[in-house]
Write a protein that holds these residues in place. Sequence first.
Motif, PDB file in Angstrom:
ATOM      1  N   GLU A   1     -54.939  63.240 -30.988  1.00 20.58           N
ATOM      2  CA  GLU A   1     -55.123  64.683 -30.865  1.00 20.58           C
ATOM      3  C   GLU A   1     -55.758  65.098 -29.545  1.00 20.58           C
ATOM      4  N   ASP A   2     -56.161  64.135 -28.734  1.00 20.70           N
ATOM      5  CA  ASP A   2     -56.648  64.441 -27.383  1.00 20.70           C
ATOM      6  C   ASP A   2     -55.489  64.576 -26.399  1.00 20.70           C
ATOM      7  N   THR A   3     -54.283  64.291 -26.843  1.00 21.23           N
ATOM      8  CA  THR A   3     -53.117  64.414 -25.976  1.00 21.23           C
ATOM      9  C   THR A   3     -52.935  65.858 -25.533  1.00 21.23           C
ATOM     10  N   ALA A   4     -52.869  66.059 -24.227  1.00 27.98           N
ATOM     11  CA  ALA A   4     -52.760  67.410 -23.676  1.00 27.98           C
ATOM     12  C   ALA A   4     -52.660  67.307 -22.157  1.00 27.98           C
ATOM     13  N   VAL A   5     -52.373  68.442 -21.543  1.00 23.54           N
ATOM     14  CA  VAL A   5     -52.548  68.568 -20.102  1.00 23.54           C
ATOM     15  C   VAL A   5     -53.972  69.045 -19.876  1.00 23.54           C
ATOM     16  N   TYR A   6     -54.695  68.331 -19.046  1.00 25.43           N
ATOM     17  CA  TYR A   6     -56.091  68.644 -18.760  1.00 25.43           C
ATOM     18  C   TYR A   6     -56.195  69.345 -17.409  1.00 25.43           C
TER      19      TYR A   6
ATOM     20  N   GLN B   1     -51.546  65.141 -17.088  1.00 26.48           N
ATOM     21  CA  GLN B   1     -51.197  64.765 -18.441  1.00 26.48           C
ATOM     22  C   GLN B   1     -52.042  63.591 -18.933  1.00 26.48           C
ATOM     23  N   VAL B   2     -52.555  63.741 -20.142  1.00 21.57           N
ATOM     24  CA  VAL B   2     -53.207  62.647 -20.858  1.00 21.57           C
ATOM     25  C   VAL B   2     -52.463  62.476 -22.174  1.00 21.57           C
TER      26      VAL B   2
END
Length: 116
Positions: A89-94, A111-112
């Motif tokens: 759930e930490d997957t995202a663009v930071y 991206q992460v």
Amino acid sequence: QLQLVESGGGLVQPGGSLRLSCAASGLSLDMYTVGWFRQAPGKEREGVSSISSAGGSTNYADSVKGRFTISRDNAKNTVYLQMNSLKPEDTAVYYCHAQVLITILWGQGIQVTVSS
């Protein structure tokens, strides 16, 4: 040209770690409060963490407390986000965000992806 550039993203397995960097050019980052935001597909951008200009005050979203650590090295004009115990759930663009008074800057995002 005022610019923030993020680096350090990528693909990591659940439970792994990454360190994001936000390097500034054309400005002295030590004047700015710097924060990290993230945006997952189909979701709104949300604040993750922030650090005051002198580094004496930090804030974290409840979802990352105890896992993420924000820090800054003003001599290197860089802010870091150490991310441990990563979850899918930490997957995202930071995105890196810097603000002083009415001046606001955003990085281009990185991206992460947390996946096995």
